[in-house]
Scaffold this active site. Sequence first.
Site, PDB file in Angstrom:
ATOM      1  CG  ASP A   1     -19.594 -70.086  97.830  1.00  0.00           C
ATOM      2  OD1 ASP A   1     -18.713 -70.970  97.973  1.00  0.00           O
ATOM      3  OD2 ASP A   1     -19.343 -68.857  98.448  1.00  0.00           O
TER       4      ASP A   1
ATOM      5  CG  ASP B   1     -17.136 -68.758 108.582  1.00  0.00           C
ATOM      6  OD1 ASP B   1     -15.434 -68.222 107.524  1.00  0.00           O
ATOM      7  OD2 ASP B   1     -17.425 -69.543 107.952  1.00  0.00           O
TER       8      ASP B   1
END
Length: 241
Positions: free
Chosen positions: A9, A131
């Site tokens: 990330d 998500d």
Amino acid sequence: MIELIPAIDIIDGKCVRLSQGDYDSKKVYNENPVEVAKELEAHGIRRLHVVDLDGAASHHVVNYRTLEQIASRTSLIIDFGGGVKSDEDLVIAFENGAQMVTGGSIAVKNPERFCHWLQTYGPEKIILGADVKDRKIAVNGWKDESPCELFPFLQDYVEKGIRKVICTDINCDGMLQGPSTALYKEILEAHPGLCLIASGGVSCADDIRRLEAAGVPAVIFGKALYEGRITFKELEQILDL
């Protein structure tokens, strides 16, 4: 064998991790994501999940140069997500080394465009990002909850040709308390042919083995590796190197 997909990330070009998508919880693990990618490759990893967190927050791809550096200096297969909202963003991702692109918010907010990508590039290159928070789809870097319920959302896109889905349980992500194995089993019971990529909550190598035993095809993990709760030796044992 379950496919191992470490996550990198990125914020400000650095390898970071968040907890439950909270940007205030940011922890920097390495100033140079390329070094991380090379070390992963050296230990047998072949696939990488790269998330542009700056892009997710700003609604367009930001850290494409970091993507290009990882892609050009390793042979890892990269799927890329975060801020891919336009045709231009998609092209930028592919031109800078992504072999696959994940679309989450775009699949909720602009399903016509997302379906156009799916038809243009095919289900091997376009991944659906689902998500989830309390079984509802979250968007905009997980900052907003949509009215979309998980299972109708998945059903709709499977009917439209999606074959790969990254499902992240936001309540678990970055918490190192175990993944939502029961949820993933439920998804696979509904869609047995789906390439489901579990994401969020992996705390140790046994979590990965439990997902494998549940029939989950692939798993994304990050914090457990960076915090030393999963060792490279354990990854090699799972890979059976």
